[in-house]
Design a protein around this motif. Sequence first.
Motif, mmCIF file in Angstrom:
data_model
loop_
_atom_site.group_PDB
_atom_site.id
_atom_site.type_symbol
_atom_site.label_atom_id
_atom_site.label_comp_id
_atom_site.label_asym_id
_atom_site.label_seq_id
_atom_site.Cartn_x
_atom_site.Cartn_y
_atom_site.Cartn_z
ATOM 1 N N GLN A 256 0.831 -1.209 0.000
ATOM 2 C CA GLN A 256 0.000 0.000 0.000
ATOM 3 C C GLN A 256 0.865 1.258 0.000
ATOM 4 O O GLN A 256 0.643 2.185 -0.784
ATOM 5 C CB GLN A 256 -0.920 -0.001 1.231
ATOM 6 N N LYS A 260 1.632 4.292 -3.161
ATOM 7 C CA LYS A 260 1.258 5.691 -2.926
ATOM 8 C C LYS A 260 2.466 6.609 -2.778
ATOM 9 O O LYS A 260 2.298 7.816 -2.605
ATOM 10 C CB LYS A 260 0.391 5.781 -1.669
ATOM 11 N N SER A 261 3.644 6.055 -2.844
ATOM 12 C CA SER A 261 4.848 6.846 -2.606
ATOM 13 C C SER A 261 5.330 7.512 -3.890
ATOM 14 O O SER A 261 4.905 7.173 -4.999
ATOM 15 C CB SER A 261 5.960 5.961 -2.044
ATOM 16 N N THR A 519 -0.784 4.378 7.843
ATOM 17 C CA THR A 519 -1.470 4.664 6.582
ATOM 18 C C THR A 519 -1.933 6.125 6.609
ATOM 19 O O THR A 519 -2.834 6.465 7.375
ATOM 20 C CB THR A 519 -2.687 3.740 6.388
ATOM 21 N N PRO A 520 -1.328 7.016 5.832
ATOM 22 C CA PRO A 520 -0.170 6.762 4.958
ATOM 23 C C PRO A 520 1.122 6.608 5.764
ATOM 24 O O PRO A 520 1.144 6.894 6.960
ATOM 25 C CB PRO A 520 -0.136 7.996 4.070
#
Length: 546
Positions: A256, A260-261, A519-520
């Motif tokens: 995850q 998203k990075s 998260t994040p």
Amino acid sequence: MSKSKDRAASCTSKFVSDQGAGRNGFAKRNYSTHPRVSSASTQLKWEVKAKKFLLGLLALTSLLVLSARITLYVSLFRSTRHDVATQLAQSESRLVIKLTEPYVGSTRGVEKMKVMEMESSTDQHNRDHAADQLVVETNAAVEMESTDQNTRLDHDVQLVQAVETETLESNKLVDSADAIAFLDELTLNLTGTDEEEIDNGPYHSRRVFEANYDEMNRNIKIFVYPYPRNDPYRDIYRAWETRPSGNYASEAYFKQALMKSSYVTSNAAEADFFFMPVSITRARMDKRVGTEGVKRFCKKHVTSLRNNWSYWNRTGGVDHFYLSCHSIARTAMELVPDVRQNAIQLVCPSSYHLHYYITHKDASVPQIWPRDGGTPQGAKHTAQRQRLAFFAGSLNSNVRVQLQEAWQNDDEILIHSGKVTFPYSEGLLTSKFCLHVKGFEVNTARLGDAMFYGCVPVVIANYYDLPYADVLDWHKFSIVVPTFDIPLLKEILKNVTPAQYTKMHQYVLQVRQHFQWHTPAREFDAFYMVMYELWIRRHTVRNSLQ
């Protein structure tokens, strides 16, 4: 040049006696020859006055010539050879006087003067030649010395420019780990400071870690192999859409956070690493694959990458990696030998006994339970930690059985098989040391549990690769006990002084951020630490063939 000086000196020494040297090594100058001539004339008769006048006129003419030559020599040699010209001019002056005096008043003076003029002319020619040769050699020496000075000056200028260039490069590399390590070593050499005096905290080198970490954040690029949206096994490749949970949540959290990075790039040519997104945990849970079909599924996945992309073949897969926090990962790539040998495995089970785990190539990832909230109340304190050590878990290994047999009846060490009758967190908060004992596998979340609740971990396992071992100095905030030292466990823990324990507890609180998922993702949490483990392995990856 010294030989020329000797030749010039020998020409005059035949006729001239040394009259001594004045201050600073210059010979005494005597421009007045008239008193000597006048003294000689008082002893002559009037008939030779005419001859004396001629001789005096000749001496005066010679002096004028010599004076002009002296002026020339002075102008030529005034910077570095003034003394040589002066001494030569004086020698010539004394030579004329010495040649003149013996023949004044003689009836054969005229004839002798003619002979003297011929000899003087020859000697003058020789002296002129010697002087000219001296001038040539002197000028050559001066020019050579000037060239040497210019060469040294150019060398110094080049050296300064090199230092300036190196300084600029060092400024550019101020965040580079190599530059930081060099500065640390230079500081130690200049100040004599012991390495222990540098506050590295729980790290091998805090400065190297922080510098490398910053460099990673700026530069690392990951290419994630795509999959067709209509792929029937797309759930095995894509990231979790819901919040991960359970004992194997670390794998889901990592995928995850990665997707998203800013590390992910769509340009494979600029990638440092290639991520194979296959989830061994999900493949095992998929009924179409199951435990028995995981090996074949992984082989099919790797074969597809080879056939459809060129990046695997150009490096043999050494810049590829995958992650799994399930025990089945130890044999998942059994049918793909080059993956086992070349690709980087980020796995939670990190025992050396696991099949195909290669320490220092592969990396250990902590297995961490998902948790909400911040630091638990009491984690930062030690006053309430009255129990020496605590362990709770099933006795599913010989090591745990040995532990129970040795300490099950001890008042200071609590060994509880199965589930405890009180909150598990209570045992972690009220104990000084929390035991991490090898079971059937070593992939348990107990290390993360101990860090979260501020309990100093005690690792009882052989051949175990601790998480982030490249970064963290585990001896500063944990105790590693070989399995054959289980009978000495209490003695080992009792030998830790209160001051030592306080320091270890402080370090535990510092590293606990590395053993948490968010998260994040947050800076320095488990996701960034795993990425850092990849980053420091980039030097072992072969350069891609262009």
